[in-house]
Design a protein around this motif. Structure first.
Motif, PDB file in Angstrom:
ATOM      1  N   GLN A  92      -8.035   5.574  -2.451  1.00  0.00           N
ATOM      2  CA  GLN A  92      -8.015   7.036  -2.325  1.00  0.00           C
ATOM      3  C   GLN A  92      -6.583   7.563  -2.315  1.00  0.00           C
ATOM      4  O   GLN A  92      -6.288   8.610  -2.908  1.00  0.00           O
ATOM      5  N   GLN A  93      -5.682   6.856  -1.637  1.00  0.00           N
ATOM      6  CA  GLN A  93      -4.276   7.271  -1.607  1.00  0.00           C
ATOM      7  C   GLN A  93      -3.656   7.209  -3.012  1.00  0.00           C
ATOM      8  O   GLN A  93      -2.925   8.109  -3.426  1.00  0.00           O
ATOM      9  N   ALA A  94      -3.961   6.130  -3.742  1.00  0.00           N
ATOM     10  CA  ALA A  94      -3.437   5.989  -5.102  1.00  0.00           C
ATOM     11  C   ALA A  94      -3.974   7.087  -6.006  1.00  0.00           C
ATOM     12  O   ALA A  94      -3.228   7.686  -6.794  1.00  0.00           O
TER      13      ALA A  94
ATOM     14  N   GLU B  30     -13.182   1.998  -7.043  1.00  0.00           N
ATOM     15  CA  GLU B  30     -12.915   2.807  -5.853  1.00  0.00           C
ATOM     16  C   GLU B  30     -12.703   1.928  -4.615  1.00  0.00           C
ATOM     17  O   GLU B  30     -12.974   2.346  -3.495  1.00  0.00           O
ATOM     18  N   GLY B  31     -12.228   0.722  -4.808  1.00  0.00           N
ATOM     19  CA  GLY B  31     -11.983  -0.204  -3.711  1.00  0.00           C
ATOM     20  C   GLY B  31     -13.130  -1.150  -3.433  1.00  0.00           C
ATOM     21  O   GLY B  31     -12.964  -2.117  -2.680  1.00  0.00           O
TER      22      GLY B  31
ATOM     23  N   GLY C 103       0.812  -1.212   0.000  1.00  0.00           N
ATOM     24  CA  GLY C 103       0.000   0.000   0.000  1.00  0.00           C
ATOM     25  C   GLY C 103       0.845   1.262   0.000  1.00  0.00           C
ATOM     26  O   GLY C 103       2.014   1.255  -0.391  1.00  0.00           O
ATOM     27  N   PHE C 104       0.233   2.355   0.483  1.00  0.00           N
ATOM     28  CA  PHE C 104       0.852   3.667   0.362  1.00  0.00           C
ATOM     29  C   PHE C 104       0.975   4.395   1.701  1.00  0.00           C
ATOM     30  O   PHE C 104       0.972   5.624   1.742  1.00  0.00           O
TER      31      PHE C 104
ATOM     32  N   GLN D  58     -12.572  -1.138   4.483  1.00  0.00           N
ATOM     33  CA  GLN D  58     -12.155   0.252   4.738  1.00  0.00           C
ATOM     34  C   GLN D  58     -10.712   0.472   4.287  1.00  0.00           C
ATOM     35  O   GLN D  58     -10.387   1.502   3.684  1.00  0.00           O
ATOM     36  N   ALA D  59      -9.841  -0.501   4.572  1.00  0.00           N
ATOM     37  CA  ALA D  59      -8.435  -0.361   4.190  1.00  0.00           C
ATOM     38  C   ALA D  59      -8.275  -0.330   2.671  1.00  0.00           C
ATOM     39  O   ALA D  59      -7.457   0.427   2.138  1.00  0.00           O
TER      40      ALA D  59
END
Length: 417
Positions: A181-183, A158-159, A84-85, A174-175
């Motif tokens: 959103q971070q990407a 969007e996940g 992840g980020f 949620q993660a």
């Protein structure tokens, strides 16, 4: 210009496709008169002779083939940076000091795995940056847009699709939404976004609506291919069909499928030469060793430098890319084409699009040994196909063309004094 190239891993520790793209781009930009520096991460302990940076703790400097490199110790980054980020604010602050000291005009992010903290530092000092997506890591924590069931994924939604199909381990719904959103924020903050093929462009534009991506194909060092003498199969006495597999020995590259296909046609006059190093799963390597030991037609050549690889490919008749996941570009595929070597490729990803458009080979069902066996038998029965495919091979772009294009993009966004 002073140009910073950011990549998740680099030579000499790693030597895969993205690392090769980064090194080649660094060289051609240097030849054009620019000062280029690579920022990366190192998993193994640093070598004692490398000097440590004054402003960034446990970051070391060295030079690889004329290219200055700074690597950050992997343990300074969040554990989740492999997938992840998440960032380390303290490290980002130290990197921001280093970036100001080095006075870069532009940064080019060639892979975001492990490097979100570096991107945060770039953003903190308002340094303009370009992003190139060499794979699908930004859209997919599985990296290849293949879900945990092994099925192709149409995108993260969007996940939401990630939560439905890939919610395993620490990845809660949620993660996964936060990761998306971070990407998206990382991409939106870039001055320009690039991809190496139209195949990637279509998928990431679906994954991140409202963001545009330019296609900039990876260039090849064609001058490095000139000393290579191509094997002229038309002028030889009838002999075995010589196949080449060139890639890292990991399950995703599908070598086992190709060897299992050979086992289905045991009397076929074929020789398979396996070129590539081992990485990761030792159990898979043992499986490959058993398959090779059971078929005398399979020859393990092993890992080699670029010149030796070009020479080895030039002595083959046909490249085989049985990848289980869609390739976003494949340097080896294009290098083989430049050498006059057609290919059988898995029927997904960017190489398959090229083969279909040029009619320069065959696209074969991924992960199907019977279909690969049938394709190989077709070539054996109709050897004239090799000459036909060779005549249709498209010539790939040169590294000088890629460098010139990126140079022009940098100038449109760089902070020039």
């Amino acid at each position: 210009m002073r140009i910073l190239l950011i990549v998740h891993q680099f030579f000499p520790e790693f030597s895969g496709g993205t690392e090769r793209v980064t090194l080649q781009l660094a060289r051609v930009l240097q030849h054009a008169g620019h000062a280029v520096h690579v920022l990366s991460c190192r998993s193994a302990p640093a070598l004692a002779q490398w000097p440590e940076d004054a402003d960034v703790r446990q970051a070391w400097h060295y030079v690889h083939e004329g290219v200055p490199v700074t690597v950050i110790a992997r343990h300074r980054l969040p554990a989740s940076a492999e997938f992840g980020f998440d960032v380390d604010p303290a490290l980002a602050a130290e990197l921001a000091v280093w970036l100001r000291r080095e006075r870069f005009h532009v940064a080019h992010v060639l892979h975001t795995m492990r490097m979100a903290t570096a991107v945060m530092a770039v953003q903190q000092i308002s340094l303009p940056y370009v992003v190139t997506l060499t794979d699908f890591f930004l859209a997919c924590h599985q990296i290849n847009l293949v879900n945990v069931q092994g099925a192709p994924c149409l995108g993260p939604q969007e996940g939401q699709r990630c939560a439905r199909d890939c919610q395993v381990g620490v990845w809660t719904g949620q993660a996964l939404a936060q990761r998306y959103q971070q990407a998206q924020a990382m991409l939106a903050g870039a001055a320009l976004r690039c991809v190496p093929s139209h195949f990637v462009q279509a998928r990431v534009e679906d994954a991140f609506p409202g963001l545009d991506f330019r296609v900039v194909p990876h260039g090849l060092e064609l001058l490095a291919l000139l000393p290579t003498v191509r094997r002229q199969t038309d002028d030889l006495e009838p002999g075995p069909l010589v196949l080449a597999f060139a890639g890292t020995l990991i399950v995703q590259k599908g070598l086992h499928v190709l060897i299992e296909a050979l086992a289905l046609i045991p009397d076929a006059d074929i020789e398979l030469r396996v070129m590539g190093g081992r990485y990761g799963d030792s159990a898979y390597h043992q499986r490959i060793d058993r398959l090779i030991a059971a078929d005398r037609r399979v020859k393990m050549v092993g890992q080699m430098d670029q010149q030796a690889l070009f020479a080895a490919l030039s002595q083959c008749d046909l490249l085989c890319l049985p990848s289980l996941v869609p390739e976003t570009f494949s340097l080896t595929f294009h290098e083989a084409a430049a050498l006059g070597l057609p290919a059988l490729v898995a029927n997904h990803g960017a190489p398959a699009e090229v083969v279909r458009e040029a009619n320069s080979g065959l696209c074969v069902t991924p992960d199907s040994a019977p279909d690969w066996a049938q394709a190989l038998q077709q070539v054996l029965d109709h050897r004239e196909l090799l000459a036909q495919w060779k005549s249709r091979l498209p010539m790939p772009a040169r590294i000088e063309e890629e460098g010139f294009f990126y140079e022009s993009l940098y100038r449109t966004v760089a902070l020039l004094e």
